[in-house]
Design an enzyme around this catalytic site. Structure first.
Site, mmCIF file in Angstrom:
data_model
loop_
_atom_site.group_PDB
_atom_site.id
_atom_site.type_symbol
_atom_site.label_atom_id
_atom_site.label_comp_id
_atom_site.label_asym_id
_atom_site.label_seq_id
_atom_site.Cartn_x
_atom_site.Cartn_y
_atom_site.Cartn_z
ATOM 1 N N LYS A 282 0.807 -1.217 0.000
ATOM 2 C CA LYS A 282 0.000 0.000 0.000
ATOM 3 C C LYS A 282 0.842 1.270 0.000
ATOM 4 O O LYS A 282 0.372 2.338 -0.378
ATOM 5 C CB LYS A 282 -0.967 -0.024 1.174
ATOM 6 C CG LYS A 282 -2.022 -1.126 0.997
ATOM 7 C CD LYS A 282 -3.039 -1.137 2.106
ATOM 8 C CE LYS A 282 -4.173 -2.104 1.812
ATOM 9 N NZ LYS A 282 -3.737 -3.519 1.864
HETATM 10 C C1 LIG Z 1 -4.370 -4.588 1.163
HETATM 11 C C2 LIG Z 1 -3.603 -5.851 1.012
HETATM 12 C C3 LIG Z 1 -3.982 -6.852 0.086
HETATM 13 C C4 LIG Z 1 -5.236 -6.735 -0.766
HETATM 14 O O1 LIG Z 1 -5.131 -5.747 -1.763
HETATM 15 P P1 LIG Z 1 -6.451 -5.188 -2.498
HETATM 16 O O2 LIG Z 1 -5.988 -4.058 -3.319
HETATM 17 O O3 LIG Z 1 -7.372 -4.768 -1.394
HETATM 18 O O4 LIG Z 1 -7.012 -6.301 -3.294
HETATM 19 C C5 LIG Z 1 -3.190 -7.981 -0.029
HETATM 20 N N1 LIG Z 1 -2.092 -8.149 0.740
HETATM 21 C C6 LIG Z 1 -1.699 -7.228 1.642
HETATM 22 C C7 LIG Z 1 -0.497 -7.482 2.470
HETATM 23 C C8 LIG Z 1 -2.430 -6.043 1.814
HETATM 24 O O5 LIG Z 1 -2.041 -5.141 2.717
#
Ligand SMILES: *Cc1c(COP(=O)(O)O)cnc(C)c1O
Length: 538
Positions: free
Chosen positions: A128
């Site tokens: 993120k």
């Molecule tokens: C947020 C997250 C996901 C999922 O991603 P999306 O964009 O919500 O599909 C997968 N793995 C980790 C470690 C995350 O923080």
């Protein structure tokens, strides 16, 4: 090279309620007033010389080129955009920002090559950061511009409020810490996030960062945030902003790494043109809210040669079930509990070893539904697609179920496939990957690698050019519980020696700042926010 700038990229709502919006509008608003999500009025196609012009660019240069296709130069002049991109990725620890690594140190030559696209080299060790480092700088940039020549109470101030089960909160805090004219409030369920996630969030002591620990669940936090946003007076008074994954800028920032990983492999193969018989990736994406993989869809629609996108889900499998049956349906707690014995909470969400993917519905899926409606269940105009999505979403809201016509499912299956992975497979995949390749996966990436292992054919059956790339969404040190569970007692494994990065050493002992709120009550949280904002100004 050709001028890649879009002269006037504009945005619309997936539910048809607004058109012609600027990039700044959609970034600061987050959600459309009709409840829809913002998408570009058209998906830009790549300039004809994209391969030769882009194949040797750094991550930052490539990000600039891609962002330029979606943001008018009249809105953010090129020099400013370059500067925003440079600053956003200067905080990453890896020179390539998002390196693509072979999983093959000890691979047998009879196996096709598997790759990981490592997205966890940012400040909070989760993917993120790629988006939120950029979004934080964007907010600051837009506010600075609004506030030029203004002082004191005249200045436009943004109060970002969000709820987190761990990853989003820390990435948002690191994206917004110390930014001028922005305050950030992150609600997390008290003592229900991992120890390292709690430490990551609460040890950030910048005056504009406010952690609020609520005695309740993640859902309680989310409901509280929703009621703040739906209070027009409070919203207007404090100018609330959102950073959750429905923000268009987050999707946009994530498109870059699909291109970057493609070019990394193209350089290795000395490719001089985009020849799919030599290179055509299949991406496997551990999926929750459908943001990460949606960026891959945009990359493909722009013209990047991608064979297919695999949605890897955990036991919270609404997307897998849509792929399988063509019905997009919330699972009730009772149905969830009967089905596979994983306990679901009151809302129906199952608690798994990959908590960042524990969702009931995938909020960004609405964006894909708009494209599917346009292609397969409307009169083929944007207005028609907006009407269809508005109808679908209202049906979904009232019945928890959506069953589009068969052509919609077919359109979906042209690009996407899906598999679901249980906790037992997560643990087995972490273990076998360590034993076979001496590589330690986090439990979310393990969901993806488990799918990659299941779908990869024997080498002699691989069609020319196909390679498999799993997106690695977090560093294993963030989820030590699951990693220990999988690897305890396995030859040579030690969390301290093999997993923990030096940035985490001593983190849990550092000074913290966090307000604990003992009741689930939006009014109490509003009071806390106002008190903290006053304190910040003093
Ligand atoms: C947020 C997250 C996901 C999922 O991603 P999306 O964009 O919500 O599909 C997968 N793995 C980790 C470690 C995350 O923080």
């Amino acid at each position: 090279m050709a001028d890649t700038h879009s002269p006037a990229q504009r945005y619309l709502s997936t539910r048809g309620g607004s058109y012609g919006l600027s990039f700044e509008d959609v970034v600061l608003k987050g959600l459309a007033t009709d409840g829809g999500l913002f998408i570009p009025e058209s998906i830009p196609y790549l300039p004809s010389d994209w391969f030769t012009a882009w194949s040797k660019l750094t991550f930052q240069q490539l990000a600039y080129e891609i962002l330029s296709l979606y943001i008018s130069p009249a809105e953010i002049p090129p020099a400013d955009l370059r500067n925003l991109v440079e600053r956003s990725y200067s905080t990453f620890r890896h020179p390539e920002v998002t390196p693509t690594v072979p999983l093959s140190k000890h691979q047998s030559p009879s196996e096709p090559q598997k790759y990981l696209l490592e997205l966890f080299h940012g400040p909070t060790f989760a993917f993120k950061d790629v988006a939120l480092q950029f979004v934080g700088n964007l907010f600051e940039y837009f506010l600075q511009r609004k506030n030029e020549g203004k002082a004191g109470a005249e200045r436009h101030h943004l109060t970002v409020v969000g709820a987190t089960s761990g990853d989003t909160g820390s990435a948002a805090i690191y994206g917004l810490r110390g930014k001028k004219d922005v305050s950030v409030f992150i609600l997390h369920p008290h003592k229900r996030v991992s120890a390292i996630q709690e430490a990551q969030m609460t040890t950030v002591l910048d005056r504009n960062v406010h952690n609020v620990a609520v005695e309740g669940t993640f859902d309680d936090c989310q409901d509280t945030v929703k009621s703040l946003f739906s209070d027009p007076e409070f919203n207007k008074l404090h100018n609330l902003g959102a950073v959750n994954s429905i923000n268009w800028a987050r999707i946009l920032a994530q498109i870059t790494y699909y291109f970057y990983s493609y070019f990394s492999l193209a350089r290795k193969l000395n490719l001089t043109s985009p020849d799919p018989s030599v290179l055509v990736p299949i991406y496997v994406v551990p999926t929750g809210n459908f943001g990460d993989i949606l960026a891959g869809y945009y990359a493909k629609r722009m013209g990047l040669p991608i064979r297919s996108l695999w949605i890897a889900t955990n036991a919270n499998d609404i997307l897998y079930r849509f792929f399988d049956s063509g019905v997009y349906e919330k699972q009730t707690t009772a149905a969830a509990n009967i089905k596979d014995g994983v306990k679901a909470d009151a809302s129906g969400v199952k608690e798994t070893l990959s908590p960042a993917m524990d969702i009931l519905v995938s909020s960004n899926f609405e964006r894909l539904l708009w494209y599917l409606a346009l292609e397969a269940e409307s009169d083929g105009t944007p207005a028609g697609a907006g009407d269809t999505v508005a109808k679908w979403m209202s049906e979904f809201k009232s019945t928890g179920r959506l069953a589009p016509q068969a052509p919609v499912r077919e359109a979906f299956r042209k690009t996407f496939s899906s598999r679901r992975v249980g906790d037992d497979e997560i643990l087995a995949t972490i273990k076998s990957t360590y034993e076979k390749y001496d590589y330690i996966l986090d439990p979310h990436t393990a969901v993806g690698v488990s799918v990659m292992n299941a779908i990869i054919p024997p080498k002699e059956e691989v069609a020319g050019g196909e390679v498999w790339i799993t997106l690695s969404t977090a560093h294993p040190a963030k989820f030590s519980g699951a990693v220990d569970l999988a690897l305890e007692g396995v030859n040579g494994y030690s969390f301290e020696e093999k997993v923990r990065p030096r940035e985490f050493v001593g983190l849990e002992e550092r000074e913290r700042r966090c307000r604990v709120v003992g009741v689930v009550d939006a009014e109490v949280v509003k009071g806390v926010i106002e008190e903290e904002l006053r304190g910040e100004r003093e």
